[in-house]
Design a protein around this motif. Structure first.
Motif, PDB file in Angstrom:
ATOM      1  N   ARG A  10       0.796  -1.223   0.000  1.00  0.00           N
ATOM      2  CA  ARG A  10       0.000   0.000   0.000  1.00  0.00           C
ATOM      3  C   ARG A  10       0.831   1.276   0.000  1.00  0.00           C
ATOM      4  O   ARG A  10       0.308   2.368  -0.121  1.00  0.00           O
ATOM      5  CB  ARG A  10      -0.989  -0.003   1.162  1.00  0.00           C
ATOM      6  N   TYR A  11       2.139   1.139   0.139  1.00  0.00           N
ATOM      7  CA  TYR A  11       3.021   2.313   0.115  1.00  0.00           C
ATOM      8  C   TYR A  11       3.692   2.512  -1.250  1.00  0.00           C
ATOM      9  O   TYR A  11       4.527   3.399  -1.407  1.00  0.00           O
ATOM     10  CB  TYR A  11       4.077   2.207   1.212  1.00  0.00           C
ATOM     11  N   THR A  12       3.321   1.695  -2.234  1.00  0.00           N
ATOM     12  CA  THR A  12       3.960   1.750  -3.544  1.00  0.00           C
ATOM     13  C   THR A  12       3.795   3.111  -4.208  1.00  0.00           C
ATOM     14  O   THR A  12       4.774   3.716  -4.651  1.00  0.00           O
ATOM     15  CB  THR A  12       3.405   0.638  -4.459  1.00  0.00           C
ATOM     16  N   TYR A  13       2.571   3.599  -4.302  1.00  0.00           N
ATOM     17  CA  TYR A  13       2.328   4.882  -4.965  1.00  0.00           C
ATOM     18  C   TYR A  13       3.017   6.012  -4.205  1.00  0.00           C
ATOM     19  O   TYR A  13       3.657   6.884  -4.793  1.00  0.00           O
ATOM     20  CB  TYR A  13       0.823   5.112  -5.076  1.00  0.00           C
ATOM     21  N   LEU A  14       2.936   5.986  -2.888  1.00  0.00           N
ATOM     22  CA  LEU A  14       3.591   7.004  -2.073  1.00  0.00           C
ATOM     23  C   LEU A  14       5.102   6.990  -2.314  1.00  0.00           C
ATOM     24  O   LEU A  14       5.725   8.048  -2.478  1.00  0.00           O
ATOM     25  CB  LEU A  14       3.282   6.779  -0.590  1.00  0.00           C
ATOM     26  N   ALA A  15       5.697   5.808  -2.361  1.00  0.00           N
ATOM     27  CA  ALA A  15       7.149   5.698  -2.577  1.00  0.00           C
ATOM     28  C   ALA A  15       7.547   6.275  -3.935  1.00  0.00           C
ATOM     29  O   ALA A  15       8.561   6.974  -4.037  1.00  0.00           O
ATOM     30  CB  ALA A  15       7.593   4.240  -2.463  1.00  0.00           C
TER      31      ALA A  15
END
Length: 100
Positions: A10-15
């Motif tokens: 769930r942190y892919t887009y944020l990263a």
């Protein structure tokens, strides 16, 4: 073959936004254009926000690998995207043509 960063879940887009945002900030700093970019991003932000809110509402795209944090009706990552994209464009432009 592209690097699979979906392991960040769930942190892919944020990263990805933080990575490309860092590139934008470095370019803008190098070109001494941080203030110029900030003013432009603030001017564009309301239009980008309305556009994003509409496209999400009508189902143009679905963001799966995101934190789930929504601010003012859109994902946190989309707010970052609305700053990163123009920041990158201005950063590249000013790096290439800023001294002309």
């Amino acid at each position: 073959m592209a690097l699979d960063i979906s392991v960040l879940g769930r942190y892919t887009y944020l990263a990805t936004e933080l990575f490309w945002g860092s590139v934008a900030v470095l370019l803008l700093h190098r070109a001494n254009a941080l203030r110029k970019a900030g003013v432009t991003i603030l001017a564009l932000y309301p239009v980008a926000y309305l556009w994003d809110r509409y496209t999400l509402a009508v189902g143009v795209f679905d963001i799966k690998l995101r934190t789930g944090i929504d601010i003012a009706g859109i994902p946190l990552e989309e707010h970052l995207f609305m700053a990163v994209v123009p920041g990158l464009v201005i950063g590249f432009h000013e790096t290439l043509f800023g001294d002309e």
